[in-house]
Every structure is written in C-alpha cells, then in structure tokens.
Design an enzyme around this catalytic site. Sequence first.
Site, PDB file in Angstrom:
ATOM      1  N   LEU A 114       0.710  -1.117   0.094  1.00  0.00           N
ATOM      2  CA  LEU A 114      -0.054   0.024  -0.047  1.00  0.00           C
ATOM      3  C   LEU A 114       0.845   1.322   0.111  1.00  0.00           C
ATOM      4  CD1 LEU A 114      -2.485   2.070   0.845  1.00  0.00           C
ATOM      5  CD2 LEU A 114      -1.698   1.556   3.210  1.00  0.00           C
ATOM      6  N   ARG A 140      -8.724   0.340  -3.638  1.00  0.00           N
ATOM      7  CA  ARG A 140      -7.817  -0.611  -3.444  1.00  0.00           C
ATOM      8  C   ARG A 140      -8.172  -1.569  -2.270  1.00  0.00           C
ATOM      9  NH1 ARG A 140      -2.776  -2.044  -1.036  1.00  0.00           N
ATOM     10  NH2 ARG A 140      -1.346  -3.059  -2.701  1.00  0.00           N
ATOM     11  N   HIS A 186      -1.666 -10.542  -2.297  1.00  0.00           N
ATOM     12  CA  HIS A 186      -0.305 -10.844  -3.302  1.00  0.00           C
ATOM     13  C   HIS A 186      -0.345 -12.148  -3.655  1.00  0.00           C
ATOM     14  CE1 HIS A 186       0.906  -6.724  -2.188  1.00  0.00           C
ATOM     15  NE2 HIS A 186       0.785  -6.860  -0.897  1.00  0.00           N
TER      16      HIS A 186
END
Length: 304
Positions: A95, A119, A203
């Site tokens: 971030l 996001r 991720h």
Amino acid sequence: MTDTQNSIILCPGQGAQAVGMGKEWFEASDAAKQTFTEADQILGIELSKLCFEGPADDLNRTDVAQAAIYTTTVACFRALGSEVGHVVATAGLSLGEFSALHLAGAMSFEAGLKLVRLRGQAMQDAAESSKGTMVAVTGDVTEEAINELCDKARGDSVLVPANFNSPMQVVVSGAVDACERAVTVGEEMGFKTTPLTVAGAFHSPLMQPAADRLGEALEQTEWQVPGVPVLSNVTGVAHESDIASIKQRLVEQLTSPVRWSQSMAWAVANLQGEYLEMAPGKVLSGLMRRIDRGTRVANFAQPK
C-alpha cells in the site's frame, strides 16, 4: 536535519495501523490537521476519528486501514516540511507504494486517496469471496527454499510467496488448506512458521478480481511522471519513467510478491541519503535492521 540533506522517504504498508495514529501530528501541525480534514471531506467519512479513536476492529478493516495509513503518512510528511530535506527517492511497502508515488509527484493527494480506498475495498471483497490466508516463515529463508516450501505444501490449491520482508522472513499466501500444510512443511524444513490474522490471501492469484478493479481505476486517474525515483515492490528496483509501466506494476503488485528486502538492498547500493520512515508505526525501521544492519532509519511515528 538541514534543508540540503538528501533523504529517501519510506512509507509504511497495511499492518502499521494502530488506534491513535497520526493524532500527535494532527495536534502539532496545521499541515497535518489540514490533511486529515481534507481526507474526511474527500471520502465523506470520519477517517480522522477512526485513526485517533478507533475502534480497532473498524480501523483494521482492509477498506479502512489503507486510506487511514495513506492519510497519516502524507500528514506526517507535510508536517515535517523542510525537515525532510531534499528528497532523492521514495519507497513504500505494498500500500505504501501509493503514498510514495504521491510524495514523488505522480498523482494528487485526492487521486491517491481515492485509489487506496478503492484498492482496500476491492481487496476486502476479493478476500471475502476467496477465503485465503497467510503464514510468516522465519529463518534463513532463501527464495529457492520458499519456492520449495510452496511446491511441497501447495497440493491442488493456491500457495505462493507474498512478502519478502527481510532475509530472515518471508510470508506465503494462498488457500486456507495450503497455508495449513505450509505450517507443517515449513517446520519440517527447519523454519519457524506463524499463521497470520489477515482478511485474505494478499499478493496471491486470489487477489486477481481486486487487481482487475484497480486496473480500471488507475486508467481513470490523472498521472505525472514521478519527480524522483520510486521503488517498485514487484521488481525490487526503481520504476521506469513511464506511466503505463507504473500502472501495470501497481496492478501486478496485488497478485505478485512484495520484494521489500530486495528493494531496500537496491536502495542501499544505489542511493545516497538519509532514510526517513513516515508515520504510522516503526515496521520499516525494524525490517531495515534485518536487511542491512549498517543503514539507520529515522522514524517519525510521532513528532520529535
């Protein structure tokens, strides 16, 4: 610190949040106060109150924490003013890469805030629909070893390296069953394994729906080429001076491992300046001690 001091700005990522963050900067600096006020107005929520008072359960939600950390980081940077000296590069963990890009002039504060809010919401939604998790693996964890661990524990599920935090810690991410196997396999390989309390498999390929949504939003955002090098989590080196490439790397970041350890090793080898960690938290100073013990990071979680 003087105005002529070269500085490398480090911006924290999700996990650095804590109730009370940014409050001392808000009280000490008109610039910080204005930043929090601006964020509340842009988002139409009392983000500053969530930062300062919580509750922690609300602040820790991915869709809140990312906007809260971004705002606190920018407030801290603005409050420092000339104390940051001459910025020669910026970097941010996951971030924090959005904070780093804003501080390098790639996008406005408002554009960055709207992006990280989206996001966070997209990642929260993807997490809730995929039911994944993450496990920290600690020891002498080479990339070869972590790939071997994932191959042994994956089975028919998703399991990938997610965060190369330091030479001594890598986080793996994926489906719950694969992460459970990773705990056992990792210990059999001689590592310490710690299941993490997270909303989902960040991720990893399970974040692809979030990556698709972020990609659309990035195309609607006004961009400028950053004024100084900004490190990419995906490549572990500085972004190219090409906006299309930067946007592509930000999309890839959601499903690719964060190469923070490699980024900091590259920075130490290629950049000259003092390292300054913006609020909130002290995570990045701690990681640097494990990546390069000889490199000091000045922390600004609170005003000095």
